[in-house]
Motif scaffolding. Sequence first.
Motif, PDB file in Angstrom:
ATOM      1  N   LYS A   1       0.820  -1.213   0.000  1.00 54.28           N
ATOM      2  CA  LYS A   1       0.000   0.000   0.000  1.00 54.28           C
ATOM      3  C   LYS A   1       0.858   1.269   0.000  1.00 54.28           C
ATOM      4  CE  LYS A   1      -1.880  -1.514   3.829  1.00 54.28           C
ATOM      5  NZ  LYS A   1      -1.289  -2.859   3.904  1.00 54.28           N
ATOM      6  N   THR A   2       1.822   1.289   0.896  1.00 54.40           N
ATOM      7  CA  THR A   2       2.656   2.496   1.033  1.00 54.40           C
ATOM      8  C   THR A   2       3.497   2.698  -0.227  1.00 54.40           C
ATOM      9  OG1 THR A   2       2.661   2.224   3.417  1.00 54.40           O
ATOM     10  CG2 THR A   2       4.432   3.557   2.493  1.00 54.40           C
ATOM     11  N   THR A   3       3.967   1.591  -0.790  1.00 51.53           N
ATOM     12  CA  THR A   3       4.770   1.669  -2.016  1.00 51.53           C
ATOM     13  C   THR A   3       3.908   2.147  -3.187  1.00 51.53           C
ATOM     14  OG1 THR A   3       6.066  -0.170  -1.140  1.00 51.53           O
ATOM     15  CG2 THR A   3       6.359   0.330  -3.464  1.00 51.53           C
TER      16      THR A   3
ATOM     17  N   SER B   1       4.354   8.648   2.808  1.00 50.59           N
ATOM     18  CA  SER B   1       3.315   8.155   3.705  1.00 50.59           C
ATOM     19  C   SER B   1       3.834   7.741   5.082  1.00 50.59           C
ATOM     20  CB  SER B   1       2.613   6.967   3.051  1.00 50.59           C
ATOM     21  OG  SER B   1       1.668   6.443   3.928  1.00 50.59           O
ATOM     22  N   ASP B   2       4.895   6.947   5.117  1.00 58.49           N
ATOM     23  CA  ASP B   2       5.395   6.474   6.420  1.00 58.49           C
ATOM     24  C   ASP B   2       6.393   7.483   6.968  1.00 58.49           C
ATOM     25  OD1 ASP B   2       3.839   4.232   6.250  1.00 58.49           O
ATOM     26  OD2 ASP B   2       5.472   2.797   6.024  1.00 58.49           O
ATOM     27  N   PHE B   3       5.894   8.587   7.542  1.00 58.96           N
ATOM     28  CA  PHE B   3       6.826   9.628   7.990  1.00 58.96           C
ATOM     29  C   PHE B   3       7.057   9.642   9.494  1.00 58.96           C
ATOM     30  CE2 PHE B   3       2.679  11.663   8.065  1.00 58.96           C
ATOM     31  CZ  PHE B   3       2.700  12.360   9.274  1.00 58.96           C
TER      32      PHE B   3
ATOM     33  N   ASN C   1       7.027  -0.248   8.755  1.00 56.52           N
ATOM     34  CA  ASN C   1       5.641  -0.622   8.497  1.00 56.52           C
ATOM     35  C   ASN C   1       4.728   0.523   8.913  1.00 56.52           C
ATOM     36  OD1 ASN C   1       3.420  -2.312   8.160  1.00 56.52           O
ATOM     37  ND2 ASN C   1       4.588  -4.045   8.941  1.00 56.52           N
ATOM     38  N   SER C   2       3.604   0.693   8.211  1.00 59.25           N
ATOM     39  CA  SER C   2       2.702   1.795   8.560  1.00 59.25           C
ATOM     40  C   SER C   2       1.993   1.532   9.887  1.00 59.25           C
ATOM     41  CB  SER C   2       1.642   1.986   7.470  1.00 59.25           C
ATOM     42  OG  SER C   2       2.251   2.056   6.195  1.00 59.25           O
ATOM     43  N   VAL C   3       1.868   2.582  10.679  1.00 63.37           N
ATOM     44  CA  VAL C   3       1.170   2.494  11.963  1.00 63.37           C
ATOM     45  C   VAL C   3      -0.038   3.427  11.950  1.00 63.37           C
ATOM     46  CG1 VAL C   3       1.397   3.016  14.438  1.00 63.37           C
ATOM     47  CG2 VAL C   3       3.233   1.782  13.256  1.00 63.37           C
TER      48      VAL C   3
ATOM     49  N   ILE D   1      -5.649   7.850   0.995  1.00 64.41           N
ATOM     50  CA  ILE D   1      -5.345   7.595   2.408  1.00 64.41           C
ATOM     51  C   ILE D   1      -4.704   6.225   2.492  1.00 64.41           C
ATOM     52  CG2 ILE D   1      -6.183   7.620   4.782  1.00 64.41           C
ATOM     53  CD1 ILE D   1      -8.688   9.009   3.877  1.00 64.41           C
ATOM     54  N   ASP D   2      -3.452   6.213   2.922  1.00 63.18           N
ATOM     55  CA  ASP D   2      -2.728   4.949   3.091  1.00 63.18           C
ATOM     56  C   ASP D   2      -2.949   4.492   4.532  1.00 63.18           C
ATOM     57  OD1 ASP D   2      -0.938   2.829   2.846  1.00 63.18           O
ATOM     58  OD2 ASP D   2       0.788   4.060   3.416  1.00 63.18           O
ATOM     59  N   THR D   3      -3.278   3.232   4.700  1.00 65.82           N
ATOM     60  CA  THR D   3      -3.601   2.766   6.054  1.00 65.82           C
ATOM     61  C   THR D   3      -2.650   1.659   6.507  1.00 65.82           C
ATOM     62  OG1 THR D   3      -5.114   1.049   5.258  1.00 65.82           O
ATOM     63  CG2 THR D   3      -6.075   3.217   5.701  1.00 65.82           C
ATOM     64  N   PRO D   4      -2.578   1.430   7.820  1.00 67.53           N
ATOM     65  CA  PRO D   4      -1.785   0.300   8.302  1.00 67.53           C
ATOM     66  C   PRO D   4      -2.523  -1.007   8.023  1.00 67.53           C
ATOM     67  CG  PRO D   4      -2.620   1.620  10.147  1.00 67.53           C
ATOM     68  CD  PRO D   4      -3.197   2.197   8.911  1.00 67.53           C
TER      69      PRO D   4
HETATM   70 MG   LIG Z   1       2.247   0.646   4.719  1.00 75.24          MG
END
Ligand SMILES: [Mg+2]
Length: 469
Positions: free
Chosen positions: A22-24, A49-51, A60-62, A79-82
């Motif tokens: 997702k983040t990629t 996104s993962d800042f 990893n996204s939180v 909207i990127d989600t965990p």
């Molecule tokens: Mg992610």
Amino acid sequence: MKVYDDKHIKNVVLVGASKSGKTTLAEAMLFEAGLINRRGTVEEKNTVSDFHDIEHERGNSVYATTMHTEWRDYKINIIDTPGLDDFIGDVISSLRVADTAVMMLNAENGVEVGTELIWNYVEKFQKPIIFAINHVDHNKADFDNTYEQARNRFGKAVTLMQYPVNQGEGFDSIIDLLKMTLYKFSPTGGKPQKLPIPPEEQERANRLHNELVEKAAENDEKLMELYFEKGSLDEDQLREGLMLGMLHHDVYPVFCLSAKKDMGGGRLMGFIDNVAPSATELFAEKTVDGSELPCDPKGPTTLFVFKTLIEPHLGKLSFFKVMSGEVKTGMDLVNSTTGHTERLNQLFIMDGKNRNPVDKFTAGDIGATLKLKDTQANQTLCVAGKNITIEPIHFPDARLRVSIVAKNKADDEKLGSVLAEIHQEDPTINIEYSRELKQIILSGQGELHLNVTKWRLNHIYHVDVEFEM
Ligand SMILES: [Mg+2]
Ligand SMILES: Nc1nc2c(ncn2[C@@H]2O[C@H](COP(=O)(O)OP(=O)(O)O)[C@@H](O)[C@H]2O)c(=O)[nH]1
């Protein structure tokens, strides 16, 4: 910044199991549109996104992160989600304001436990859904199997829009069944060459194209008649049929991607522009008094605050969706829960941690504002005299509780106020005081959820704590 009207704004949320990409993909969507000139990676910890520090630490996204991209005269809010169940709170609030959910599947793994968990929420919201089968460049990728699994699990609405010609390490070509074209990418991805479908793929492509046309026609009597009359539908008719199918959950279009190699993101954005419904085409929002609020730029200005982020050096950022009307900087709106008036001194488009100031947002758009005095997530701000309250988001009950104590007695008071802030940001973290135990009880969605909270207390708020189970 170009101004987009309500018909040219699309809101998508990227959901799916952890590591599905997702983040990629979000990064590729910004890069392809030229909004960033360097494509960050999760490994190098430099994606838009993962800042957050915790995301860099975990790889990893939180948190859910909002971004925007602009593709062929449309603004797409992403909207990127965990992907992990522990962080479901942010997935739920993002789904609530998105107009289409893009469910990412990893072609190596097919439908995963994480996919199923998130599916339960995706279905509850009844939002249109797109499946994006990613990782098709991986040597263990199995696109057909992933598609079959999705169809078995999520039903006949799962409909192919594309398939890869040469999945695996050499992946560079996709057959698009809507455009009936072969897209061939250079090794660096980006904009593909458009080529005719090769003879050996023609039979399969024709068959799948016809299935697609039939699926699109099924959604509307007028289209069905046209289809019977002419034996086909033109591109506009197809788009209309697919959009209706998406609205009614009769069609879940399936795309194929390598987010990592930047292959396929442009076509997906084109489809979001042209087919995925905008907020004005979706069903009206429900309000707590049982009436409905259509997403109309001429309606009464109404913002639904879906997320709060408290940055220690910046203050409180409130993310909102304009459910109706338009909002301009300097406007006064009333919080329908507290009755207090809030002035919106600044409006921003948020791209990860970057704030881009704008003068206004129109119905259907997603934005953020700073320093609201007395407004929390899940509350509505609306024009004076209207008293509209959008149906709030219902978050799941806690699944794990621990008692929490500051290691240093002197931090006791600070701990209480900091935890209250954390609850504002994440309503799935709850705090109660047990008189019996004379302790603060912290509850959340799982061990990881609570440990991340501990990490934040320690690294961001500098309060060292201990948990007692
Ligand atoms: Mg992610
Ligand atoms: N081979 C391959 N790796 C990918 C692809 N997309 C993402 N990845 C990698 O998969 C891992 C997880 O990606 P990420 O975007 O963080 O997934 P998320 O958890 O869904 O946000 C990272 O190491 C990415 O580099 C892809 O299309 N192909």
